[in-house]
Design a protein around this motif. Structure first.
Motif, short mmCIF file in Angstrom:
data_model
loop_
_atom_site.label_atom_id
_atom_site.label_comp_id
_atom_site.label_asym_id
_atom_site.label_seq_id
_atom_site.Cartn_x
_atom_site.Cartn_y
_atom_site.Cartn_z
N GLY A 264 0.82 -1.18 0.09
CA GLY A 264 0.14 0.00 0.03
C GLY A 264 0.66 1.14 0.13
N ARG A 265 2.12 1.14 0.07
CA ARG A 265 2.98 2.33 -0.11
C ARG A 265 3.86 2.31 -1.30
N MET A 266 3.77 3.12 -2.51
CA MET A 266 4.62 3.07 -3.25
C MET A 266 5.25 4.43 -3.85
N GLN B 149 5.87 5.62 -7.01
CA GLN B 149 4.89 6.41 -7.88
C GLN B 149 3.58 5.79 -7.46
N PHE B 150 2.52 6.64 -6.86
CA PHE B 150 1.24 6.17 -6.68
C PHE B 150 -0.03 6.96 -7.29
N HIS B 151 -1.21 6.56 -7.04
CA HIS B 151 -2.07 7.34 -7.78
C HIS B 151 -3.12 8.03 -6.96
N GLN B 152 -3.52 9.46 -7.27
CA GLN B 152 -4.31 9.69 -6.32
C GLN B 152 -5.59 10.60 -7.12
N LEU B 153 -6.87 10.23 -6.36
CA LEU B 153 -8.15 11.14 -6.81
C LEU B 153 -8.24 12.10 -5.97
N ASN B 154 -8.32 13.50 -6.52
CA ASN B 154 -8.21 14.62 -5.58
C ASN B 154 -9.29 15.69 -5.92
N CYS B 155 -9.81 16.25 -5.08
CA CYS B 155 -10.92 17.19 -5.19
C CYS B 155 -10.33 18.52 -4.35
N GLU B 156 -10.51 19.73 -4.90
CA GLU B 156 -10.24 20.89 -4.51
C GLU B 156 -11.40 21.67 -4.78
N CYS B 157 -11.80 22.38 -3.57
CA CYS B 157 -13.02 23.49 -3.52
C CYS B 157 -12.54 24.69 -3.04
N VAL C 134 -3.45 15.38 13.19
CA VAL C 134 -2.90 16.63 12.71
C VAL C 134 -2.23 16.87 11.21
N ARG C 135 -2.36 15.44 10.46
CA ARG C 135 -1.79 15.49 8.94
C ARG C 135 -0.65 15.95 8.67
N GLY C 136 -0.02 15.25 7.79
CA GLY C 136 1.39 15.61 7.61
C GLY C 136 1.84 16.82 6.63
N LEU C 137 0.89 17.42 6.16
CA LEU C 137 1.19 18.56 5.50
C LEU C 137 0.98 20.02 6.14
N ASP C 138 1.69 21.18 5.93
CA ASP C 138 1.43 22.10 6.92
C ASP C 138 0.47 23.03 6.77
N TYR C 139 -0.21 22.87 5.56
CA TYR C 139 -1.22 23.85 5.16
C TYR C 139 -2.41 23.61 5.70
N TYR C 140 -2.91 22.85 6.61
CA TYR C 140 -4.28 22.90 7.15
C TYR C 140 -4.58 23.69 8.20
N ILE D 122 -6.36 5.67 3.61
CA ILE D 122 -6.78 5.64 2.42
C ILE D 122 -7.09 6.97 1.86
N ALA D 123 -7.57 7.91 2.66
CA ALA D 123 -7.97 9.25 2.28
C ALA D 123 -7.56 10.07 3.12
N GLY D 124 -7.33 11.41 2.79
CA GLY D 124 -7.04 12.35 3.70
C GLY D 124 -7.29 13.91 3.34
N GLY D 125 -7.56 14.76 4.15
CA GLY D 125 -7.84 16.07 3.49
C GLY D 125 -8.18 17.12 4.78
N GLY D 126 -8.64 18.29 4.37
CA GLY D 126 -8.96 19.09 5.23
C GLY D 126 -8.98 20.69 4.66
N PHE E 114 -9.50 17.01 -0.62
CA PHE E 114 -9.04 15.49 -0.02
C PHE E 114 -8.28 14.95 -1.26
N ALA E 115 -7.55 14.00 -0.78
CA ALA E 115 -7.13 12.82 -1.87
C ALA E 115 -7.38 11.52 -1.42
N CYS E 116 -7.76 10.75 -2.28
CA CYS E 116 -7.55 9.27 -1.77
C CYS E 116 -6.64 8.52 -2.69
N GLY E 117 -5.89 7.59 -2.00
CA GLY E 117 -4.91 7.00 -2.65
C GLY E 117 -5.46 5.47 -3.41
P1 HAM Z 1 -1.85 12.73 1.87
O1 HAM Z 1 -2.53 12.32 3.31
O2 HAM Z 1 -0.62 13.05 1.91
O3 HAM Z 1 -2.72 13.95 1.56
O4 HAM Z 1 -2.24 11.78 0.68
C1 HAM Z 1 -3.64 11.29 0.60
C2 HAM Z 1 -3.77 9.76 0.32
O5 HAM Z 1 -2.93 9.27 -0.69
C3 HAM Z 1 -3.47 8.93 1.54
O6 HAM Z 1 -4.35 8.74 2.42
C4 HAM Z 1 -3.01 7.70 0.80
O7 HAM Z 1 -4.02 7.04 0.54
C5 HAM Z 1 -2.25 8.08 -0.62
N1 HAM Z 1 -0.87 8.04 -0.35
C6 HAM Z 1 -0.07 8.90 0.20
N2 HAM Z 1 1.13 8.60 0.08
C7 HAM Z 1 1.25 7.49 -0.46
C8 HAM Z 1 2.16 6.45 -1.01
N3 HAM Z 1 3.62 6.54 -0.91
N4 HAM Z 1 1.80 5.31 -1.62
C9 HAM Z 1 0.33 4.88 -1.84
N5 HAM Z 1 -0.55 5.74 -1.51
C10 HAM Z 1 -0.14 7.05 -0.78
C11 HAM Z 1 -2.31 14.76 0.47
O8 HAM Z 1 -1.94 14.39 -0.66
C12 HAM Z 1 -3.34 16.13 0.41
N6 HAM Z 1 -2.78 16.75 -1.10
C13 HAM Z 1 -4.51 15.69 0.28
C14 HAM Z 1 -5.57 17.09 0.12
C15 HAM Z 1 -6.19 17.58 -0.86
N7 HAM Z 1 -5.63 17.72 1.02
C16 HAM Z 1 -6.31 18.89 0.68
N8 HAM Z 1 -6.65 18.66 -0.72
#
Ligand code: HAM
Length: 426
Positions: free
Chosen positions: A122-124, A126-134, A260-266, A284-288, A307-310
């Protein structure tokens, strides 16, 4: 010879069917569902100037400190493969002065992201996200709406057993007081109680200590002050409206003070969707909400949430796809028959049937074996006789029955037979 030639990069992967089909299904479902909520697709570049991610995500985050793929280009400008989509979407929004054109903007993005992490289940890299921003909406209704939309999306791809964790991170007005209270708490701990990273984080970004996975750090921060007890009146009201809207539509959630989430902009509302079925990587998804981000990147003061889903993790949770069957497989014998078969295949595909034809010139038996292996519903057999009478021998692979059908009546015949069969299969 170098083995690198025939191996893809560690943490990167080729996606063949049926896995690639799952990704297509996720993307198509997301595109149409998020479309119902007003999100339109935005495709941003895979690479941006490094500075965008440093400023956007925060120089103290793990993503910027340890995980970015950063290279100089041929003119020595520092470029980075996007580790997430949000910063690029903000850049596109500012660069195109979208705020002058519309009050609220909603974007859906999908595609590969790159993070130099240790690959595991579950950790790559190169991975893929579905991402929404409002962008442009600051009230709590937008927070609740985007969370509900995420939940509806998960259900529509067959994922029903996840947990939603939610927290508020306050705003730039009230968060410094919380940081001070947390710092005072962490500072009175025995320094050995925290891991090396957290001893550093305590001074640079104490809230990240709450997110540390090291058991001793977790144990020693159990009694740390909760942010929700320190936020200002406006933030408290915002959060309580979000929660009551989720209650209103019957959504389950867990209030998680450590999120607290791992990115500083929240700021304010933050959330994660967790699952126990994706290995050590449970999110599997995170945002704020990120109300200050556009401004911080040089744009106007426009609030935002997303938010974004992995997709790799979603794919692990999706139910197995149903066995996919072709409509037809054409078996032909002899040169004239092969030419006629070529025409039949074209006609059927133009009519919307999905099928295969073997062009390798293999013998009759081996073509019939291939037809069986393909699991096609109908084998269409064409030999000299059929070629002469301009007809096709239609064999129903499940029942073994066969009948001769005129080429001019074939499309109609197949429509009838395949719809009868799909009614029986239901
Ligand atoms: P994030 O929590 O870093 O948030 O990533 C969102 C999702 O991407 C995670 O919940 C996970 O499912 C997937 N993901 C992250 N790293 C990996 C990885 N190395 N391999 C596989 N899946 C991964 C963001 O990226 C924010 N930009 C979300 C967001 C959008 N917040 C506001 N708008």
């Amino acid at each position: 010879m170098s083995t690198n030639l025939t191996k893809c990069i560690k943490g990167f992967a080729d996606l063949f069917a049926p896995q690639s089909t799952m990704y297509t299904l996720m993307e198509n479902t997301a595109r149409s569902l998020f479309g119902l909520y007003g999100y339109t697709e935005l495709r941003t570049p895979l690479m941006e100037h490094t500075e965008l991610f440093c400023r956007g995500i925060g120089t103290e985050t793990d993503v910027v400190q340890k995980e970015m793929y950063t290279f100089p280009d041929r003119k020595d400008r520092s470029l980075t493969l996007r580790p997430e989509a949000t910063a690029g979407v903000m850049r596109a929004y500012i660069q195109n002065s979208i705020h002058n054109k519309e009050q609220v903007s909603k974007y859906f993005t999908c595609g590969p992201m790159f993070r130099y992490e240790r690959p595991q289940k579950g950790r790559m890299r190169q991975f893929h996200q579905l991402n929404c921003e409002c962008l442009g909406a600051k009230g709590p209704y937008t927070d609740a709406e985007i969370i509900v939309m995420l939940e509806v999306f998960l259900q529509s791809i067959g994922i029903n057993d996840t947990e939603l964790h939610i927290n508020t991170l306050g705003c730039p007005q009230c968060r410094p007081q919380y940081r001070n209270a947390l710092f005072a708490y962490l500072n009175q701990l025995d320094p050995q109680a925290l891991c090396e990273d957290c001893r550093r984080r305590k001074d640079t970004n104490p809230m990240r200590v709450l997110d540390c996975k090291v058991p001793t750090c977790k144990e020693h921060t159990e009694k740390a002050p909760h942010i929700s007890d320190h936020v200002c009146e406006e933030c408290r009201e915002h959060f309580s409206t979000v929660l009551s809207l989720l209650d209103e539509v019957g959504m389950d959630y867990t209030r998680n003070h450590r999120l607290v989430r791992g990115l500083d902009y929240y700021c304010r509302t933050t959330f994660e969707v967790l699952s126990g079925r994706v290995g050590a990587q449970s999110s599997i998804a995170g945002g704020g909400r990120y109300d200050g981000l556009v401004e911080q990147l040089g744009g106007p003061a426009v609030p935002g949430i997303g938010f974004a889903c992995g997709m790799e993790r979603l794919a692990m949770l999706m139910p197995e796809m149903k066995r996919h069957r072709l409509d037809f497989f054409i078996v032909s014998m002899g040169d004239a028959a092969q030419n006629f078969a070529f025409k039949v295949a074209l006609e059927l595909r133009n009519a919307g049937f999905e099928g295969e034809i073997n062009h390798t010139g293999a013998g009759f038996k081996s073509q019939m074996r291939l037809a069986g292996k393909s699991e096609a519903r109908l084998a269409l057999i064409i030999g000299d006789d059929e070629c002469f009478t301009k007809s096709v021998m239609v064999k129903h692979m499940d029942s073994g029955q066969q009948e001769n059908v005129k080429f001019t009546e074939l499309v109609e015949h197949m429509q009838k037979k395949l719809s009868e069969e799909s009614i029986i299969l239901q």
